[in-house]
Motif scaffolding. Structure first.
Motif, PDB file in Angstrom:
ATOM      1  N   VAL A  42      -3.585 -17.402  33.518  1.00  0.00           N
ATOM      2  CA  VAL A  42      -2.636 -18.335  34.203  1.00  0.00           C
ATOM      3  C   VAL A  42      -2.485 -16.716  35.018  1.00  0.00           C
ATOM      4  N   ALA A  64      -4.585 -17.371  38.030  1.00  0.00           N
ATOM      5  CA  ALA A  64      -4.766 -19.066  38.499  1.00  0.00           C
ATOM      6  C   ALA A  64      -4.022 -19.006  40.203  1.00  0.00           C
ATOM      7  N   PHE A 100      -5.548 -34.462  38.644  1.00  0.00           N
ATOM      8  CA  PHE A 100      -4.163 -34.058  39.056  1.00  0.00           C
ATOM      9  C   PHE A 100      -2.543 -34.541  39.241  1.00  0.00           C
ATOM     10  N   TRP A 156      -2.247 -33.245  32.619  1.00  0.00           N
ATOM     11  CA  TRP A 156      -2.139 -31.787  33.733  1.00  0.00           C
ATOM     12  C   TRP A 156      -0.864 -31.220  33.970  1.00  0.00           C
ATOM     13  N   ILE A 157       0.272 -32.569  33.601  1.00  0.00           N
ATOM     14  CA  ILE A 157       1.560 -31.531  34.256  1.00  0.00           C
ATOM     15  C   ILE A 157       1.657 -31.091  32.539  1.00  0.00           C
ATOM     16  N   ARG A 161      -0.060 -27.501  32.591  1.00  0.00           N
ATOM     17  CA  ARG A 161       0.603 -26.803  33.534  1.00  0.00           C
ATOM     18  C   ARG A 161       2.369 -26.173  32.878  1.00  0.00           C
ATOM     19  N   GLU A 162       3.195 -27.316  32.475  1.00  0.00           N
ATOM     20  CA  GLU A 162       4.164 -26.798  32.398  1.00  0.00           C
ATOM     21  C   GLU A 162       4.048 -25.669  30.813  1.00  0.00           C
ATOM     22  N   TYR A 174       1.575 -23.403  30.343  1.00  0.00           N
ATOM     23  CA  TYR A 174       1.497 -21.954  30.169  1.00  0.00           C
ATOM     24  C   TYR A 174       1.822 -21.644  31.615  1.00  0.00           C
ATOM     25  N   LEU A 201       0.897 -22.148  34.394  1.00  0.00           N
ATOM     26  CA  LEU A 201      -0.315 -22.416  35.893  1.00  0.00           C
ATOM     27  C   LEU A 201      -0.029 -22.433  37.197  1.00  0.00           C
ATOM     28  N   ARG A 202      -0.536 -21.223  37.859  1.00  0.00           N
ATOM     29  CA  ARG A 202       0.375 -22.029  39.388  1.00  0.00           C
ATOM     30  C   ARG A 202      -1.229 -21.561  39.816  1.00  0.00           C
ATOM     31  N   VAL A 203      -2.036 -22.641  40.579  1.00  0.00           N
ATOM     32  CA  VAL A 203      -3.265 -22.501  40.311  1.00  0.00           C
ATOM     33  C   VAL A 203      -3.573 -22.456  42.128  1.00  0.00           C
ATOM     34  N   THR A 216      -6.324 -26.860  43.953  1.00  0.00           N
ATOM     35  CA  THR A 216      -6.919 -28.304  43.245  1.00  0.00           C
ATOM     36  C   THR A 216      -7.525 -28.767  44.077  1.00  0.00           C
TER      37      THR A 216
END
Length: 512
Positions: free
Chosen positions: A369, A372, A384, A389-390, A393-394, A396, A398-400, A403
């Protein structure tokens, strides 16, 4: 070269299917375009609308256009009945015919617009009716230009028809897609040679017809038409001697494990006396819908995929509860029979190179995190957009940073070369161990379980003999054995096997 030549010799059924599909699409395009062109030549409004629509279709990627017809036809079943095909020939035909429309229509409209006005006046002067003028004057003068449009449309259509593999229509795209996913470049080259060769031959024959029209040589355009008709007739004959209604159709998705399991299932059914055919390279949503509608008879799917995609569930009640819920849901809602689990799990799991993991201090998704935004995450073509994946992402936050989509095969190459810092790997993939990858822990259990299940369509759900033939596969394949089979296909150099040969080795290993 010898291997490529051998593959080419074995592409007869794919070649025939490709010819029939492309010819049907071009023929349908001509049937729509020519009357529309005549109408457009007499109305500026119709001309603008028709050419605008045809141009708009051309802006849609061929793969997307093919995929769009699946949900369209599925929705039309409420009008035309459950027998309306949603996969295979019909959606491919409609999409490719639309794709062929623009060059034929544009050339025909342009030819009509540029006819010599004095010639048309002379036709009117001698008292010709509109039909006589069209048949005896306009059509012969416009024919060479129209043929030029048909030539362009034909080459485009033959090339685009390779993409029909993704919606279950056999074509010369089958070896290309299979070769790309398994890194068997001989298959890719053979498919490309066959497709390009077909396009060149068709272009030459249509050029002969075009030249015959331009020079008023009946024998020339007649001979060209005869050659085209002969080739199409041979393809229809070859295709007609292929599958019948008793053939069991087995689907596979776009990665090596699916190709192997499809071949393993096919071998079991052939031993029991069944005729089988394969539909390779399909997407997850397409596969499930195809089995539910009996366009496909058998597939291997995964609990997590059905749980998130079909049931649209985001909770995780546990492995057994997920499986039992899916079995009941399929029976009540789709008529699909879940024969059982094969014995291994192929879950999504995020993986990194060991050196990159150590450098950044990442061993879990929680560790990722903080860094990321500086990372590039690779995934398969659909990952994605998937609920998994959603959910990650929610769960954790997570903002990568970036992609990137890769085919499953090239995804691992991207990680190895540093084009991706982490990838959405598959836990049954042999390349995880071979490349010494670190699989990141998922402490918040955002990802569900992914037990491999054998699915039977409503058409064969109650067939006890088919179930008995496939029963030995249930619970027989461990994840270690599946990884070994996958790596035999995915590896490079010595020891690499085709999916069919890997399936034979897998059968021996599990005692079949």
């Amino acid at each position: 070269m010898g291997e490529i030549f051998d593959i080419l010799l074995g592409l007869g059924d794919k070649f025939a299917s490709h010819i029939v599909l492309a010819a049907s699409a071009i023929g349908l395009g001509i049937l729509v375009a020519l009357p529309l062109a005549i109408w457009a030549s007499r109305s500026q409004t119709v001309s603008r609308i028709a050419l605008g629509f045809a141009s708009l279709v051309q802006t849609i990627p061929a793969l997307a256009l093919l995929a769009l017809f699946f949900p369209i036809l599925l929705s039309l079943r409420s009008v035309f009945g459950e027998d309306l095909p949603t996969l295979g020939f019909l959606p491919a035909l409609l999409a490719l015919a639309l794709y062929a429309l623009l060059p034929i229509l544009r050339n025909a409209v342009t030819a009509q617009a540029n006819l010599d006005p004095q010639v048309l006046e002379a036709a009117d002067g001698v008292g010709m009716t509109s039909w006589q003028k069209l048949r005896l004057v306009e059509a012969p003068l416009a024919a060479p230009f129209v043929m030029a449009g048909i030539r362009t449309a034909s080459v485009w259509t033959i090339g685009a028809a390779t993409l029909s593999t993704t919606i279950g229509q056999p074509s010369l795209g089958d070896p290309i897609f299979a070769g790309l996913q398994t890194q068997n470049w001989a298959l890719v080259v053979a498919g490309c040679i066959a497709s390009a060769g077909l396009a060149l031959v068709v272009d030459a024959l249509l050029g002969m017809i075009e030249n015959g029209f331009a020079k008023r040589r009946k024998w020339q355009w007649g001979a060209g038409l005869a050659a085209v008709a002969l080739g199409l007739g041979a393809a229809l004959f070859a295709q007609g001697s292929g599958e019948d209604d008793d053939t069991i159709i087995i689907a596979s998705k776009q990665f090596s494990e699916q190709y192997i399991l499809a071949q393993l299932i096919g071998a079991q059914l052939e031993k029991a006396g069944y005729s089988v055919a394969y539909r390779d390279g399909l997407g997850s949503a397409v596969v499930h819908s195809a089995v539910a509608s009996s366009n496909i008879d058998i597939s291997v799917d995964y609990t997590g995929t059905i749980w998130t995609n079909e049931l649209e569930r985001t909770d995780n009640p546990g492995r057994e509860a997920v499986y039992e819920t899916i079995v009941e849901w399929e029976r009540e809602n789709t008529g699909v029979r879940v024969l059982g689990r094969l014995g291994f799990e192929n879950a999504y799991a995020f993986a990194m190179r060991a050196d990159r993991s150590a450098q950044l201090g990442i061993t879990s998704l929680e560790d990722m995190v903080a860094v990321a935004p500086q990372l590039t995450l690779g995934g398969d073509p659909e990952f994605f957009e998937r609920p998994e994946w959603i959910a990650v992402r929610e769960a954790y936050g997570l903002r990568v940073g970036e992609t990137r989509n890769f085919s499953p095969t090239f995804m691992y190459n991207a990680l190895r070369s540093g084009e991706a810092d982490a990838i959405s790997a598959y836990t049954s993939d042999g390349r995880i161990a071979a490349d010494k990858l670190v699989v990141l822990k998922d402490p918040r259990e955002a990802l569900p379980s992914y037990d491999a299940m054998l699915m039977m369509s409503p058409r064969i759900a109650e067939d006890a003999d088919i179930a008995a033939a496939l029963e030995p596969l249930i619970g027989a394949i461990s994840v270690e054995v599946m990884r070994e089979a996958n790596y035999a296909v995915d590896r490079e150099g010595e020891g690499k096997l085709s999916p069919k040969d890997a399936a034979k080795e897998l059968a021996k290993t599990i005692g079949l």
